[in-house]
Structure formats: structure tokens, C-alpha cells
Design an enzyme around this catalytic site. Structure first.
Site, PDB file in Angstrom:
ATOM      1  N   HIS A 288       0.803  -1.225   0.000  1.00  0.00           N
ATOM      2  CA  HIS A 288       0.000   0.000   0.000  1.00  0.00           C
ATOM      3  C   HIS A 288       0.835   1.274   0.000  1.00  0.00           C
ATOM      4  CE1 HIS A 288      -3.337  -2.799   0.793  1.00  0.00           C
ATOM      5  NE2 HIS A 288      -3.907  -1.975  -0.045  1.00  0.00           N
TER       6      HIS A 288
ATOM      7  N   GLU B 207     -10.598 -11.030  -6.157  1.00  0.00           N
ATOM      8  CA  GLU B 207      -9.211 -10.932  -5.668  1.00  0.00           C
ATOM      9  C   GLU B 207      -8.828 -12.118  -4.789  1.00  0.00           C
ATOM     10  OE1 GLU B 207      -8.648  -7.398  -3.247  1.00  0.00           O
ATOM     11  OE2 GLU B 207     -10.657  -7.526  -2.420  1.00  0.00           O
TER      12      GLU B 207
ATOM     13  N   ASP C 116      -4.061  -8.420  -4.568  1.00  0.00           N
ATOM     14  CA  ASP C 116      -4.322  -9.533  -3.660  1.00  0.00           C
ATOM     15  C   ASP C 116      -4.400 -10.854  -4.411  1.00  0.00           C
ATOM     16  OD1 ASP C 116      -4.368  -8.610  -0.993  1.00  0.00           O
ATOM     17  OD2 ASP C 116      -6.168  -7.474  -1.457  1.00  0.00           O
TER      18      ASP C 116
ATOM     19  N   CYS D 232      -8.763  -3.158 -11.065  1.00  0.00           N
ATOM     20  CA  CYS D 232      -8.280  -2.025 -10.278  1.00  0.00           C
ATOM     21  C   CYS D 232      -7.001  -2.373  -9.530  1.00  0.00           C
ATOM     22  CB  CYS D 232      -9.364  -1.518  -9.327  1.00  0.00           C
ATOM     23  SG  CYS D 232      -9.930  -2.766  -8.172  1.00  0.00           S
TER      24      CYS D 232
END
Ligand code: PEP
Ligand code: MG
Length: 533
Positions: free
Chosen positions: A183, A424, A448, A495
Site C-alpha cells: 500500500h 481478488e 491480492d 483495479c
């Protein structure tokens, strides 16, 4: 001068600035018993620390309410009394007395059923750290306080750290740990801050303020650069800026391939500022609004009204598609005001939709806020981390319940709001055909999906070379997801960070991906690629 090469760049750009070492000092207590004569000295040490902590918190409280609450606790009688009685009656030195008091109080809050009271345990521990830093005479770093240009160097950065960063001053980020889809990389990309992550041991050999040049295009860090190297970096910076202005000129063109295929280019965002940064990129909407950042930037679970105001402002800012993903907390994303029990495998633990379904009131609060915002734009709802039809249906049922409530209350919302899910998890790939019958759209979360399919931690430097969304298993999964979606006539977007990788565009187009959603910083590069295909 020392040079380090880094294999993968995580957010492009060139930067030169002094280093800011972001390291939590050792705040464990030096613990020992004291004699009666030493008692008053230890009491004095505590009183002095208390004064300094109060002064510090008073200043901070002017900017952020959370610190006003911390000040109250720091000045509370129970807290002081706990420390002083341990010094006076149990002959503990001040650091040990403080550590024990903090732990005792935190545990009391931890054991409460009321979620609000439970959250206070994290506050108590934070205040404890502030006291301990005073007692030990060490400084705790704080990214929010940086007011000069620096390159932040850290072991790792977590979303709760990075949300406090001001890109005006933070010119670059270097972390020892982390991967390109961790992240910290994603946030750096959306803020346009050059970043190199997973660079290996570095902090121990640096001092605060040492000059650093970083080239997050070629993957190069230079510590204490000589004159020639600085000149070279300045040239690179100039070239980088020229290329940026060329890419900027392309923005006015829609993303159409040379044979005329129009591609939907969307942005991933975490807050309103990100949307403002993304809109000039001439995007087709927001493919992912990571709503957890709204929770992380707060000092409490945001109320329905607070969330509604943000989602409504987002919908008004971006009248095109706005896909709001429901809370995806857990994993590496924590809340300062909510104590997650320590887990052995947080990415396989209590995360995302699992938390939302277990904390129904909180989930309903968010769903109601999103639904109400849907009256102001093209809002879509997206659920993260789904592994079963039961989970999807439970989330859907709750959404319907919220709609019924709003209807009864006479509040406006879009009755035809699209509801989609992230794909995911390996389970959702295996069940893609079944899921496709029950949702309006899919969005593939390759960050993920790659880590779960390959059993390779997305943030672990040691396995970063094994983490690849080009792995045939991931590519086959993507093909299966797109085919399953198209069979049911639903749109399939992506995404995950793969959608922002120019090297993946051709493959994804060939597989039939309908929408590319990425950190805004990548949109120019993807548009350029599409225009030349
Ligand atoms: C993903 O997993 O690909 C994704 C987009 O979600 P996040 O990175 O927030 O986990
Ligand atoms: Mg994810």
C-alpha cells in the site's frame, strides 16, 4: 558517495533532498526496583514528563481533535495515580511504573464490549509511548510534522503513516521492506511521490539529514552524491519533466487504439484530494474509491453523515462513474482507534468484508451513506475480498435492507445502483461463473489475487522476485474471470496495479478487459501506450 540499484521502481520520478529517517525508537521500559530515597526523584521525573506531554498535546489539539482526547487522558487522575502509586508503593522505577499502568488501563478498555470504549485502548498505548519518549529523552518521528523538503527513509510504511504525508515536503520515499503493490507504493503513486521500496538494509548506515538523490525511473539511489552525480541527476530531472509535459499534452485525447478501440481509463483514489489530482488526467471515472482511507484519516468510526458528505462531494466532483468499495480494513491497514487482535496471518485473517459482515451496524452505516450519495451522481457499490456466494448475498441483503429503510425515511437514492465485487481471492475466481449471475460488474484486484494465487506476500521483499501478475496462473485466472463476466454480459474491470502497468496493456486488451483503473500517476503512461497500439 554510495550507490544502490533497485530492481523495481514503485512510483516514478527523480528527487534529491536530505534524508528523514522514519524509525520508531526503542520505547520499552528500563525496568528496575528503586530504594525509598529514589522515590521522590522518580516522581519528579514523571511530573516533568507529564508537563511536557501536556504542552505537546495542547499544541496538537489545536489542529486535531484526537489530541484533545489524548490530553484529557494524559491529565486524568486515574492515569497519574496509577503511575505514582506504583513508584511509591511498589518501588518500581518511573519507566516500569508507566509501562505497567498503560498496559493495565489498555487491557481494561480492550475487554469492554462497547466498540467505542474498546477503541480507547489504542489511545492509551499511544499516550504511553509519548510519555515514554519523554522519559527516555528520545524523539518519535511524525510524518505529519514535516515542514521542509525531505526524502523519507523507513523500514516500512503503513497506510496509517502515509495518510499523514504532505507531498509538498515529501519529495521521495525509500523503504527497506515492501513490494510494488504494497500500500505504501500505491499511495505514493496516487500522490505522485517518487518511491523505491524493498531496497534492503539501509537505515543503519544513514544519518538524518544526509543528502540523497533517487532515480525512481531507473531504480537508483545515491547517498552523499558528488558534484558530477548531482549534475547528472539534475539532467535526469529535466528530461523527466520534459517527458511529463509531453505526456500531459496527450491527455486531451481519449484513450483510443490506432484501430479505433475506445478504452475506459479510470483512477483509483483514497480521498477527495486524490480525485482532484486524478480529474485533470482526463479519466473516465473512478474505478476504485478505497473507502478505508476515510476511516484511517479519522479518529473514530465515521458516522453516516460524515461519510455521506464525503461520498456526495466525491460524486459531485466526479459526475462519471464513481465506484465506492466498502471498507477494506485489516491486513496491513489498521485504524488508530480500533484494536485489532494480533493475528498470525493478517492478510488471511479478519479483513474487509469479513469485518463488515461481523460488525453489521458499522456496515449499515456505510451502506446507507453510499446509497444516499448515489442520488448525486453515478455511484456504484463494490464489495472486497468476497470468497462465497453466502457472503455476497449477505452483503446484498443488508444493502436491500438499507434501501428499504431509506425509502421509509423518504431519503433519496439511486434505486438501480450497480452492485459489483472485487475478484481478488482464488475462491472468487473458481466461482466466477456463479458470481457473474448475481452482480452488475467485476473488478479484478490483481494485488491480492497475485499474492493469494501464488502464496507470495505482496509486501515481503524476500519474495518480491516471485510476485508477478504475469505468472501464467494469474494470467489464466484473469482470462477465466473475463470470460465468466462476459458470458453473463457484465463489464469486467481491473483495479489492481497491473492495470497501470504499460507492459500489461496489450495482454489485458487481448483478454478482453473492459476497464483499466489505476493510480492516477500511471494514467498518462497507459494512455500513451493505448494511443500507439
Ligand atoms: C487489489 O487487491 O488488487 C486491490 C485493488 O485492492 P487493495 O490493493 O486495496 O487490496
Ligand atoms: Mg485487495
Amino acid at each position: 558517495m554510495r550507490q544502490i540499484t533497485v530492481e523495481k521502481t514503485s512510483s516514478r520520478g527523480i528527487a534529491a533532498a536530505p534524508a528523514y529517517l522514519y524509525q520508531e525508537p526503542d520505547l520499552s521500559a528500563a525496568a528496575y526496583c528503586i530504594t525509598e530515597e529514589q522515590t521522590e526523584n522518580e516522581v519528579q521525573l514523571f511530573e516533568k514528563a507529564k508537563q511536557k506531554v501536556s504542552d505537546e498535546l495542547k499544541l496538537l489539539a489545536e489542529k486535531n481533535q484526537i489530541f484533545a482526547a489524548h490530553l484529557e487522558i494524559a491529565e486524568d487522575f486515574t492515569f497519574s495515580d496509577g503511575v505514582l502509586s506504583r513508584i511509591r508503593n511498589e518501588q518500581k522505577n518511573v519507566q516500569l511504573a508507566l509501562q505497567d499502568t498503560v498496559e493495565e488501563l489498555a487491557l481494561i478498555f480492550d475487554s469492554m464490549d462497547d466498540p467505542y470504549m474498546k477503541e480507547r485502548a489504542a489511545d492509551i498505548r499511544d499516550i504511553g509511548k509519548r510519555f515514554m519518549a519523554q522519559l527516555k529523552g528520545v524523539q518519535r518521528p511524525d510524518l505529519a510534522q514535516i515542514s521542509r523538503e525531505v526524502i523519507v527513509v523507513a523500514k516500512d510504511l503503513f497506510p496509517s503513516d502515509t495518510v499523514k504525508m504532505n507531498p509538498t515536503y515529501i519529495k521521495g520515499i525509500i523503504t527497506e521492506e515492501g513490494g510494488i503493490t504494497s500500500h505504501v507504493s500505491i499511495i505514493a503513486r496516487s500522490m505522485g511521490i517518487p518511491a523505491l521500496v524493498g531496497v534492503g538494509k539501509l537505515l543503519d548506515s544513514l544519518q538524518n539529514g544526509i543528502e540523497i538523490c533517487m532515480d525512481a525511473e531507473a531504480g537508483m539511489i545515491c547517498i552523499e552524491p558528488d558534484h558530477d552525480t548531482i549534475r547528472e541527476f539534475l539532467q535526469k530531472q529535466e528530461d523527466f519533466e520534459k517527458r511529463q509535459s509531453y505526456l500531459k499534452k496527450l491527455r486531451s485525447q481519449p484513450a483510443v487504439t490506432r484501430d479505433g478501440k475506445r478504452i475506459s481509463l479510470c483512477a483509483n483514489v483514497g480521498n477527495l484530494e486524490d480525485i482532484e489530482r486524478a480529474l485533470p488526467m482526463n479519466i473516465d471515472g473512478i474505478g476504485l474509491f478505497r473507502s478505508e482511507f476515510l476511516y484511517m484519516e479519522n479518529d473514530h468510526f465515521p458516522s453516516e453523515e460524515e461519510q455521506f458528505q464525503v461520498y456526495k462531494a466525491a460524486a459531485e466532483l466526479c459526475p462519471k462513474e464513481l465506484t465506492i468499495r466498502t471498507l477494506d480494513i485489516g491486513g496491513d491497514k489498521e485504524l488508530s482507534y480500533f484494536d485489532f487482535d494480533k493475528e498470525e496471518n493478517p492478510f488471511l485473517g479478519w479483513r474487509a468484508i469479513r469485518i463488515s459482515l461481523d460488525m453489521e451496524d458499522m456496515f449499515k452505516t456505510q451502506l446507507r451513506a453510499i446509497l444516499r450519495a448515489s442520488a448525486f451522481g453515478h455511484v456504484r457499490i463494490m464489495f472486497p475480498m468476497i470468497i462465497s456466494l453466502e457472503e455476497l448475498r449477505a452483503a446484498g441483503k443488508l444493502t436491500t435492507r438499507c434501501m428499504e429503510e431509506l425509502e421509509q425515511e423518504g431519503l433519496e437514492f439511486d434505486r438501480n445502483i450497480e452492485i459489483g465485487m472485487m475478484i481478488e481471492t482464488p475462491a472468487s475466481v473458481m466461482l466466477a461463473e456463479e458470481f457473474a449471475k448475481e452482480v452488475d460488474f467485476f473488478s479484478i484486484g490483481t494485488n491480492d489475487l497475485t499474492q493469494y494465487l501464488l502464496a507470495v506476500d505482496r509486501g515481503n521483499r524476500k519474495v518480491a522476485d516471485r510476485y508477478s501478475y504475469f505468472h501464467p496462473a494469474v494470467v489464466k485466472a484473469i482470462a477465466k474471470i473475463i470470460a465468466a463476466g462476459h458470458k453473463e454480459n457484465i463489464k469486467v474491470g481491473m483495479c489492481g496495479e497491473m492495470a497501470g502497468d504499460p507492459d500489461a496493456v496489450l495482454l489485458l486488451l487481448d483478454l478482453g478487459l473492459d476497464e483499466f483503473s489505476m493510480s492516477a500517476g500511471n494514467a498518462d503512461y497507459i494512455r500513451e501506450k493505448i494511443l500507439n497500439l
